[in-house]
Write a protein that holds these residues in place. Structure first.
Motif, mmCIF file in Angstrom:
data_model
loop_
_atom_site.group_PDB
_atom_site.id
_atom_site.type_symbol
_atom_site.label_atom_id
_atom_site.label_comp_id
_atom_site.label_asym_id
_atom_site.label_seq_id
_atom_site.Cartn_x
_atom_site.Cartn_y
_atom_site.Cartn_z
ATOM 1 N N HIS A 84 0.829 -1.213 0.000
ATOM 2 C CA HIS A 84 0.000 0.000 0.000
ATOM 3 C C HIS A 84 0.863 1.262 0.000
ATOM 4 O O HIS A 84 0.533 2.245 -0.687
ATOM 5 C CB HIS A 84 -0.935 0.001 1.209
ATOM 6 N N ALA A 85 1.947 1.263 0.756
ATOM 7 C CA ALA A 85 2.796 2.447 0.829
ATOM 8 C C ALA A 85 3.337 2.823 -0.546
ATOM 9 O O ALA A 85 3.333 4.002 -0.934
ATOM 10 C CB ALA A 85 3.948 2.209 1.803
ATOM 11 N N GLN A 86 3.789 1.830 -1.302
ATOM 12 C CA GLN A 86 4.373 2.111 -2.614
ATOM 13 C C GLN A 86 3.309 2.396 -3.669
ATOM 14 O O GLN A 86 3.473 3.291 -4.509
ATOM 15 C CB GLN A 86 5.274 0.951 -3.034
ATOM 16 N N LEU A 87 2.220 1.653 -3.635
ATOM 17 C CA LEU A 87 1.149 1.912 -4.604
ATOM 18 C C LEU A 87 0.510 3.275 -4.371
ATOM 19 O O LEU A 87 0.197 4.003 -5.323
ATOM 20 C CB LEU A 87 0.105 0.803 -4.535
ATOM 21 N N ASN A 88 0.313 3.655 -3.100
ATOM 22 C CA ASN A 88 -0.285 4.955 -2.809
ATOM 23 C C ASN A 88 0.594 6.102 -3.294
ATOM 24 O O ASN A 88 0.140 7.002 -4.012
ATOM 25 C CB ASN A 88 -0.538 5.108 -1.314
ATOM 26 N N ALA A 89 1.861 6.091 -2.890
ATOM 27 C CA ALA A 89 2.746 7.211 -3.214
ATOM 28 C C ALA A 89 3.125 7.243 -4.686
ATOM 29 O O ALA A 89 3.246 8.327 -5.284
ATOM 30 C CB ALA A 89 4.003 7.141 -2.357
ATOM 31 N N ASN A 90 3.335 6.076 -5.295
ATOM 32 C CA ASN A 90 3.878 6.018 -6.652
ATOM 33 C C ASN A 90 2.822 5.969 -7.744
ATOM 34 O O ASN A 90 3.130 6.247 -8.906
ATOM 35 C CB ASN A 90 4.779 4.791 -6.804
ATOM 36 N N LEU A 91 1.583 5.612 -7.394
ATOM 37 C CA LEU A 91 0.557 5.443 -8.422
ATOM 38 C C LEU A 91 -0.759 6.145 -8.092
ATOM 39 O O LEU A 91 -1.231 6.972 -8.872
ATOM 40 C CB LEU A 91 0.298 3.947 -8.650
ATOM 41 N N VAL A 92 -1.345 5.827 -6.941
ATOM 42 C CA VAL A 92 -2.660 6.388 -6.635
ATOM 43 C C VAL A 92 -2.582 7.900 -6.429
ATOM 44 O O VAL A 92 -3.430 8.650 -6.938
ATOM 45 C CB VAL A 92 -3.279 5.700 -5.404
ATOM 46 N N ALA A 93 -1.578 8.356 -5.711
ATOM 47 C CA ALA A 93 -1.440 9.804 -5.494
ATOM 48 C C ALA A 93 -1.189 10.565 -6.798
ATOM 49 O O ALA A 93 -1.811 11.609 -7.013
ATOM 50 C CB ALA A 93 -0.340 10.086 -4.482
ATOM 51 N N PRO A 94 -0.293 10.108 -7.692
ATOM 52 C CA PRO A 94 -0.174 10.796 -8.975
ATOM 53 C C PRO A 94 -1.485 10.836 -9.766
ATOM 54 O O PRO A 94 -1.804 11.847 -10.406
ATOM 55 C CB PRO A 94 0.897 9.987 -9.714
ATOM 56 N N ALA A 95 -2.257 9.741 -9.727
ATOM 57 C CA ALA A 95 -3.546 9.743 -10.410
ATOM 58 C C ALA A 95 -4.482 10.782 -9.807
ATOM 59 O O ALA A 95 -5.164 11.529 -10.530
ATOM 60 C CB ALA A 95 -4.178 8.351 -10.338
ATOM 61 N N GLU A 96 -4.512 10.865 -8.480
ATOM 62 C CA GLU A 96 -5.394 11.814 -7.815
ATOM 63 C C GLU A 96 -4.932 13.256 -8.038
ATOM 64 O O GLU A 96 -5.753 14.148 -8.291
ATOM 65 C CB GLU A 96 -5.479 11.490 -6.316
ATOM 66 N N LEU A 97 -3.643 13.506 -7.951
ATOM 67 C CA LEU A 97 -3.131 14.850 -8.240
ATOM 68 C C LEU A 97 -3.496 15.280 -9.656
ATOM 69 O O LEU A 97 -3.904 16.422 -9.897
ATOM 70 C CB LEU A 97 -1.608 14.883 -8.084
ATOM 71 N N THR A 98 -3.324 14.360 -10.588
ATOM 72 C CA THR A 98 -3.654 14.678 -11.975
ATOM 73 C C THR A 98 -5.136 14.991 -12.116
ATOM 74 O O THR A 98 -5.518 15.968 -12.775
ATOM 75 C CB THR A 98 -3.266 13.498 -12.889
ATOM 76 N N ARG A 99 -5.974 14.182 -11.502
ATOM 77 C CA ARG A 99 -7.421 14.445 -11.570
ATOM 78 C C ARG A 99 -7.755 15.822 -11.015
ATOM 79 O O ARG A 99 -8.541 16.578 -11.625
ATOM 80 C CB ARG A 99 -8.177 13.371 -10.772
ATOM 81 N N LEU A 100 -7.163 16.161 -9.882
ATOM 82 C CA LEU A 100 -7.494 17.423 -9.228
ATOM 83 C C LEU A 100 -7.016 18.640 -10.006
ATOM 84 O O LEU A 100 -7.645 19.702 -9.945
ATOM 85 C CB LEU A 100 -6.904 17.434 -7.813
ATOM 86 N N PHE A 101 -5.898 18.496 -10.735
ATOM 87 C CA PHE A 101 -5.336 19.659 -11.421
ATOM 88 C C PHE A 101 -5.546 19.644 -12.936
ATOM 89 O O PHE A 101 -5.054 20.542 -13.630
ATOM 90 C CB PHE A 101 -3.842 19.789 -11.096
ATOM 91 N N LEU A 102 -6.300 18.675 -13.443
ATOM 92 C CA LEU A 102 -6.574 18.667 -14.880
ATOM 93 C C LEU A 102 -7.274 19.942 -15.364
ATOM 94 O O LEU A 102 -6.958 20.436 -16.455
ATOM 95 C CB LEU A 102 -7.391 17.440 -15.265
ATOM 96 N N PRO A 103 -8.227 20.503 -14.609
ATOM 97 C CA PRO A 103 -8.838 21.756 -15.100
ATOM 98 C C PRO A 103 -7.810 22.859 -15.349
ATOM 99 O O PRO A 103 -7.871 23.565 -16.380
ATOM 100 C CB PRO A 103 -9.801 22.131 -13.974
#
Length: 229
Positions: free
Chosen positions: A98-117
């Motif tokens: 979870h630590a690696q998937l969250n920081a390396n994959l899920v968080a980048p996906a969420e950051l991208t979603r939030l800043f796409l506009p």
């Protein structure tokens, strides 16, 4: 003046990229995991703004950004931060996964979603610093490589989805790079660390700036960089 949001600006590749962009007068917004780290990044990169959000807890990023000012437009979002914990499949715990998937994959996906506009407004660039482990997995690297293989899939899907909005997407796959993370990897591998053997972070920064500075008639999709020594 271009505005860039960067994760991982505290060391290694991220710090090199932030320095280079600051030197040419661009506007930087640096992600910090907490207020203390935000002060450290602000001291390290004078003139940069900071926002606080913990990549280890992607479910809280939306709430965190709602409590503080965020940029109204972004010319680039650079995902450079990452974590690694080596281990055999038979030994890695769910916590390590979870630590690696969250920081390396899920968080980048969420950051991208939030800043796409903001990226769509600027017809900006999303850049992912991946790894050679995102292309091939070896013994002891399963969780990290899985997170980076997933990051490749995220970037490839995003590229197709956002092409019509003018948002460019690049993935850089560095080989072993002289950095605190690489020193940690060597420690986990039980090997002696010699920074001179590996890529200088400044060299990776050069490739990243080339990709984001490319004229609008072209786009670097994938860029693999390997040690030249």
């Amino acid at each position: 003046m271009s505005t860039h949001l960067i994760t991982g600006a505290g060391s290694g590749i991220g710090a090199a990229v932030a320095r280079r962009l600051t030197e040419r007068g661009d506007d930087l917004v640096l992600l910090a995991r907490d207020a203390g780290r935000a002060r450290e990044l602000a001291a390290m990169h004078p003139g940069a703004r900071t926002i606080v959000g913990d990549l280890a807890n992607p479910d809280r990023l939306s709430w965190a950004f709602a409590q503080q000012p965020v940029p109204e437009r972004l010319d680039s979002l650079m995902h450079i931060a990452g974590v690694v914990e080596l281990g055999q499949v038979g030994e890695l715990t769910p916590k390590a996964w979870h630590a690696q998937l969250n920081a390396n994959l899920v968080a980048p996906a969420e950051l991208t979603r939030l800043f796409l506009p903001q990226l769509r407004v600027a017809q900006g660039h999303v850049l992912f610093v991946n790894s050679g482990a995102g292309l091939a997995a070896h013994a002891g690297w399963s969780a990290y490589a899985a997170s980076k293989h997933g990051l490749k899939a995220l970037a490839d899907s995003l590229r197709h989805e956002e092409h019509g909005n003018g948002v460019r997407v690049t993935t850089v796959y560095p080989g072993r790079t002289a950095s605190p993370m690489q020193a940690k990897v060597h420690q986990q591998e039980g090997k002696e660390y010699d920074a001179e053997r590996w890529i200088d972070p400044e060299s990776i920064a050069t490739t990243i700036l080339m990709a984001i500075d490319l004229p609008r008639d072209a786009e670097v999709n994938d860029l693999t960089v390997r040690p030249g020594r």
